[in-house]
Design a protein around this motif. Structure first.
Motif, PDB file in Angstrom:
ATOM      1  N   LEU B  72       0.854  -1.185   0.000  1.00  0.00           N
ATOM      2  CA  LEU B  72       0.000   0.000   0.000  1.00  0.00           C
ATOM      3  C   LEU B  72       0.888   1.233   0.000  1.00  0.00           C
ATOM      4  O   LEU B  72       1.990   1.210   0.549  1.00  0.00           O
ATOM      5  N   THR B  73       0.413   2.292  -0.583  1.00  0.00           N
ATOM      6  CA  THR B  73       1.231   3.506  -0.665  1.00  0.00           C
ATOM      7  C   THR B  73       0.663   4.598   0.235  1.00  0.00           C
ATOM      8  O   THR B  73      -0.477   4.513   0.697  1.00  0.00           O
ATOM      9  N   GLN B  74       1.464   5.618   0.435  1.00  0.00           N
ATOM     10  CA  GLN B  74       0.986   6.777   1.191  1.00  0.00           C
ATOM     11  C   GLN B  74      -0.219   7.395   0.482  1.00  0.00           C
ATOM     12  O   GLN B  74      -1.129   7.917   1.137  1.00  0.00           O
ATOM     13  N   ALA B  75      -0.231   7.299  -0.838  1.00  0.00           N
ATOM     14  CA  ALA B  75      -1.376   7.834  -1.591  1.00  0.00           C
ATOM     15  C   ALA B  75      -2.649   7.054  -1.285  1.00  0.00           C
ATOM     16  O   ALA B  75      -3.746   7.627  -1.215  1.00  0.00           O
ATOM     17  N   PRO B 169      -3.970  -7.974   6.439  1.00  0.00           N
ATOM     18  CA  PRO B 169      -4.493  -8.847   5.381  1.00  0.00           C
ATOM     19  C   PRO B 169      -5.753  -8.255   4.752  1.00  0.00           C
ATOM     20  O   PRO B 169      -6.559  -7.621   5.447  1.00  0.00           O
ATOM     21  N   THR B 170      -5.908  -8.447   3.456  1.00  0.00           N
ATOM     22  CA  THR B 170      -7.139  -8.026   2.775  1.00  0.00           C
ATOM     23  C   THR B 170      -7.678  -9.238   2.034  1.00  0.00           C
ATOM     24  O   THR B 170      -7.616  -9.306   0.815  1.00  0.00           O
ATOM     25  N   PRO B 171      -8.203 -10.191   2.810  1.00  0.00           N
ATOM     26  CA  PRO B 171      -8.637 -11.449   2.191  1.00  0.00           C
ATOM     27  C   PRO B 171      -9.820 -11.251   1.240  1.00  0.00           C
ATOM     28  O   PRO B 171     -10.657 -10.365   1.451  1.00  0.00           O
ATOM     29  N   VAL B 172      -9.852 -12.047   0.219  1.00  0.00           N
ATOM     30  CA  VAL B 172     -10.971 -12.049  -0.721  1.00  0.00           C
ATOM     31  C   VAL B 172     -12.097 -12.867  -0.091  1.00  0.00           C
ATOM     32  O   VAL B 172     -11.855 -13.879   0.558  1.00  0.00           O
ATOM     33  N   ARG B 173     -13.337 -12.406  -0.249  1.00  0.00           N
ATOM     34  CA  ARG B 173     -14.484 -13.144   0.287  1.00  0.00           C
ATOM     35  C   ARG B 173     -14.475 -14.573  -0.244  1.00  0.00           C
ATOM     36  O   ARG B 173     -14.283 -14.776  -1.443  1.00  0.00           O
ATOM     37  N   GLY B 190      -8.502  -7.905  -2.857  1.00  0.00           N
ATOM     38  CA  GLY B 190      -8.904  -8.166  -1.483  1.00  0.00           C
ATOM     39  C   GLY B 190      -9.735  -7.029  -0.931  1.00  0.00           C
ATOM     40  O   GLY B 190      -9.781  -5.942  -1.500  1.00  0.00           O
ATOM     41  N   GLU B 191     -10.408  -7.309   0.184  1.00  0.00           N
ATOM     42  CA  GLU B 191     -11.249  -6.277   0.786  1.00  0.00           C
ATOM     43  C   GLU B 191     -10.463  -5.394   1.726  1.00  0.00           C
ATOM     44  O   GLU B 191      -9.963  -5.851   2.747  1.00  0.00           O
ATOM     45  N   ARG B 192     -10.377  -4.136   1.412  1.00  0.00           N
ATOM     46  CA  ARG B 192      -9.671  -3.198   2.271  1.00  0.00           C
ATOM     47  C   ARG B 192     -10.635  -2.504   3.208  1.00  0.00           C
ATOM     48  O   ARG B 192     -11.766  -2.238   2.850  1.00  0.00           O
ATOM     49  N   ASN B 193     -10.170  -2.218   4.407  1.00  0.00           N
ATOM     50  CA  ASN B 193     -10.957  -1.454   5.351  1.00  0.00           C
ATOM     51  C   ASN B 193     -10.502   0.001   5.270  1.00  0.00           C
ATOM     52  O   ASN B 193      -9.396   0.349   5.696  1.00  0.00           O
ATOM     53  N   GLU B 194     -11.348   0.836   4.712  1.00  0.00           N
ATOM     54  CA  GLU B 194     -10.952   2.232   4.452  1.00  0.00           C
ATOM     55  C   GLU B 194     -10.631   2.992   5.732  1.00  0.00           C
ATOM     56  O   GLU B 194      -9.761   3.867   5.750  1.00  0.00           O
ATOM     57  N   ALA B 208       3.409  -0.296   4.181  1.00  0.00           N
ATOM     58  CA  ALA B 208       2.351  -1.239   4.550  1.00  0.00           C
ATOM     59  C   ALA B 208       2.179  -2.287   3.465  1.00  0.00           C
ATOM     60  O   ALA B 208       2.300  -1.995   2.273  1.00  0.00           O
ATOM     61  N   PHE B 209       1.897  -3.504   3.911  1.00  0.00           N
ATOM     62  CA  PHE B 209       1.690  -4.627   2.994  1.00  0.00           C
ATOM     63  C   PHE B 209       0.379  -5.317   3.321  1.00  0.00           C
ATOM     64  O   PHE B 209       0.046  -5.513   4.491  1.00  0.00           O
ATOM     65  N   THR B 210      -0.343  -5.709   2.288  1.00  0.00           N
ATOM     66  CA  THR B 210      -1.623  -6.403   2.514  1.00  0.00           C
ATOM     67  C   THR B 210      -1.370  -7.897   2.639  1.00  0.00           C
ATOM     68  O   THR B 210      -1.793  -8.690   1.797  1.00  0.00           O
TER      69      THR B 210
END
Lengths: 460, 460
Positions: B72-75, B169-173, B190-194, B208-210
């Protein structure tokens, strides 16, 4: 016998590989030991004293009719103290006094409760309290160091711990614990180390049992009918003890698991070479796996230290261990500069770091990771080991990157204190409710909102 | 649906047994999980990024061509922050500000370097330095709490840690991580939590890494070509994460392994019963295994709280979890007195302890073991969870007997400082040599003696 630490130069092309190779050490986890330890822990948890008695007979060759026979008394400590030579008594007491005084300063600097009120009158702070009861493991056999007992017990006392329970195995010669097979041992008299008992007298130990190994760790962690359950276990031990401590972590607190001891000397070439050579010896004599490294920008000085090593080694009673340690793990490293030596030291994060320089305060700010930093030619590591005051239980194997010397703080814990004022609840409640709804925790949100006036209607 | 915490009376003959039974909880160590975690750790240590990519595809259903795709990036953080509602943005920032300010006070009170000189001019002290780089584990899925990210990252920042590496983690459903079988997953999204990403923006995360699970812990502990090796890993996770953290302990530092969350409320009967009922809910809604206990010397007040529970429960979105938690692990305990309630609280050593009384400062001194103490009716635990300032990462399962809230001190380490003066060496050298000879460590003794003037002849 020859002791020849490897000679490296940081400006050589193969330095990096040779350096990494020399540093390499890893605590092997032995699956067989882990399983035996797990079994012993489960057995002591289930059978208590009976299991402890069985293992003590089996491993230490010490056949006791009951746990009472394995308990040492305050009278035992006093008798040991009275029996040792006056010079040892005086030295123990002088060391204890300095160690106590340093740890009292430590408690004052970083171990007191604090609190403040914010602009809304809300109180925030932290209450610092001692642990109720701790266990100290004191190894028997060759590594029985009374100084370690002082270094573990005194910070606990200073923290305010009310009960200190010591365990110290007193294996019978020929027992499994002393390297024998344990076959046909009939003795019920284990070997006690009088200096350890005298140190227990000086340090103030509440109760003590002559048990050791994983069974002693289990007894302290779970408690038995006789051995009180403690809140934390500290002190060094062999592979069984280390594995047992790791396993009971969470049920009780533990200190760090120690690896082989290490010294790193940063020298600018101004300290007598004999002094530095002896400092390297003092680390090496602990253990063949101990590591002694000297970093210096002056090649002639490294030659002088090697010459001192050659000259001084024959007179050392533990010359064989010293030679093995220096040959296997020691290094004399010629650096480009003191700055580079400091950078290398940070990579190693040594347990003991001597800055043997006329201007140690010039280099100290560059040193980020180390258990203890010994500044100037007069500060031999051995002074720190026994009596300068700071603790000699220090992070090894590079763990100084993230851990600290044993201290008063290891025998204290903190509780946050929060007292939100009615006014504060109005401000905080809105923020908390917003975030709680965002996390889908509606009861959290409502609990905050119920303190708002007026109470908002339920959302979501 | 009914929520009926067990009702106990301390003056009843069977109280002790019923109370122990209710408290009982033990973290089962699942041998199968332990073995799988050991395998994953070894594989990531051997194969690095490739292994991390494999496990992420297998467990999270997230097929990535390379690790760059999992960064993940700062952006990303900034975009998430900009996208959430303004009220959430404000709440995140208000919470972060208070948490930062509390931890700054904590650093000032207990996290600064100190030193002094003794009468011989010998300097003794301790230098406090931040860790270089830490890893923060943020769970994905149902327990993804942005507030946890603030509570882990902010103390690290305040300590002065330069690099904070987040894994989330951003696991896929339908993936294994989300409770599916993982069969025939093809998605790479994957599903990210905003809200978590927005919190990373507010808290200041370096990279950061998912990724998640044991593979993420391994990547942080050992480092890979892409993921930097850290010095310490903090943050909650599932059984695999907990097992992995225990296993890498020693290679890196870790925080405590958390058990189910708990609240204990000591009530004198003066707080509105609805408030206390909601506080019990706010713990119970976390997890069926969470524990909510109320202690009060006033039986009528316990009735009133039970009535409030019955009345308020139906409106709670997480009523089912709350009911299971309260029925299975909750308790309303009628005590003989507030003093007895305090004594029982000390036996439990709860994570969260509310003193819901008109006179909380009368009882606070009696409370020896707790993660956080919430004083007075306005101090709901939920205010502390989000924004009062103190950390919400607290010792669970009675470990408050020996451990502390997460704090600035967890992201610092100490190095002892010793500079023995020439005069000091004369005094200390004699003591150290005596003890060193007593322990059979002659090189230690000689190193001390070489600093004496004149140098005494070698002993022993």
């Amino acid at each position: 016998m020859q002791a020849q630490p490897v000679r490296l130069r940081t400006d050589s092309a193969d330095f990096e590989a040779a350096f990494r190779d020399r540093l390499h050490w890893s605590a092997d986890t032995d699956a067989a030991i882990e399983q035996r330890v797990a079994d012993i822990l489960a057995d002591v948890q289930a059978r208590g004293d009976a299991a402890v008695l069985d293992y003590t007979a089996r491993f230490d060759g010490l056949a006791a009719p009951d746990m009472a026979a394995l308990e040492l008394t305050q009278a035992d400590f006093k008798a040991a103290f009275d029996a040792i030579p006056a010079a040892q008594r005086d030295a123990l007491q002088a060391a204890a006094k300095r160690v106590r005084s340093y740890h009292e300063a430590q408690k004052k600097a970083s171990g007191e409760s604090w609190s403040y009120r914010d602009e809304d009158g809300t109180l925030l702070g932290q209450k610092v309290t001692p642990l109720d009861r701790v266990g100290i493991y004191v190894p028997g056999g060759k590594a029985a160091y009374p100084s370690s007992l002082l270094m573990n017990a005194i910070p606990a006392h200073v923290a305010g711990v009310q009960e200190i329970i010591m365990v110290v195995p007193t294996p019978v010669r020929g027992s499994v614990a002393t390297g024998g097979t344990g076959a046909q041992l009939a003795s019920s008299k284990g070997e006690r180390n009088e200096l350890v008992l005298a140190a227990a007298y000086v340090a103030g130990v509440t109760r003590a049992f002559t048990i050791g190994g994983a069974q002693a760790v289990a007894a302290l962690a779970y408690g038995t009918a006789t051995v009180p359950k403690v809140d934390k276990i500290t002190g060094p031990g062999n592979a069984y003890v280390a594995s047992a401590k790791k396993r009971v972590f969470g049920t009780v607190g533990i200190d760090m698991i120690a690896g082989p001891s290490e010294i790193l000397v940063l020298a600018d070439g101004s300290t007598p070479a004999d002094w530095v050579a002896m400092d390297l010896f003092s680390q090496a004599e602990h253990d063949e796996l101990a590591q002694s490294i000297l970093l210096c920008p002056d090649a002639a000085y490294l030659d002088a230290v090697q010459e001192a090593i050659d000259r001084l080694l024959p007179a050392m009673p533990r010359a064989e261990i010293i030679a093995k340690s220096l040959n296997g793990r020691g290094a004399l490293i010629h650096t480009r500069s003191m700055e580079e030596a400091c950078a290398i030291s940070n990579r190693i994060a040594p347990e003991h770091l001597e800055v043997s320089s006329t201007d140690p305060h010039r280099w100290e700010p560059l040193l980020r990771h180390a258990g203890a930093i010994f500044l100037g030619a007069y500060t031999s590591e051995s002074l720190g080991d026994y009596c300068a005051g700071p603790n000699h239980v220090l992070p090894t194997s590079g763990t100084a990157r993230f851990s600290s010397p044993l201290g008063v703080y290891d025998f204290q814990k903190r509780s946050s204190l929060i007292e939100v004022s009615a006014a504060g609840a109005q401000v905080l409640g809105t923020v908390a409710a917003e975030l709680a709804y965002g996390e889908g925790l509606q009861a959290h949100a409502r609990a905050a909102e119920l303190r708002l006036s007026p109470v908002p209607p339920a959302r979501g």
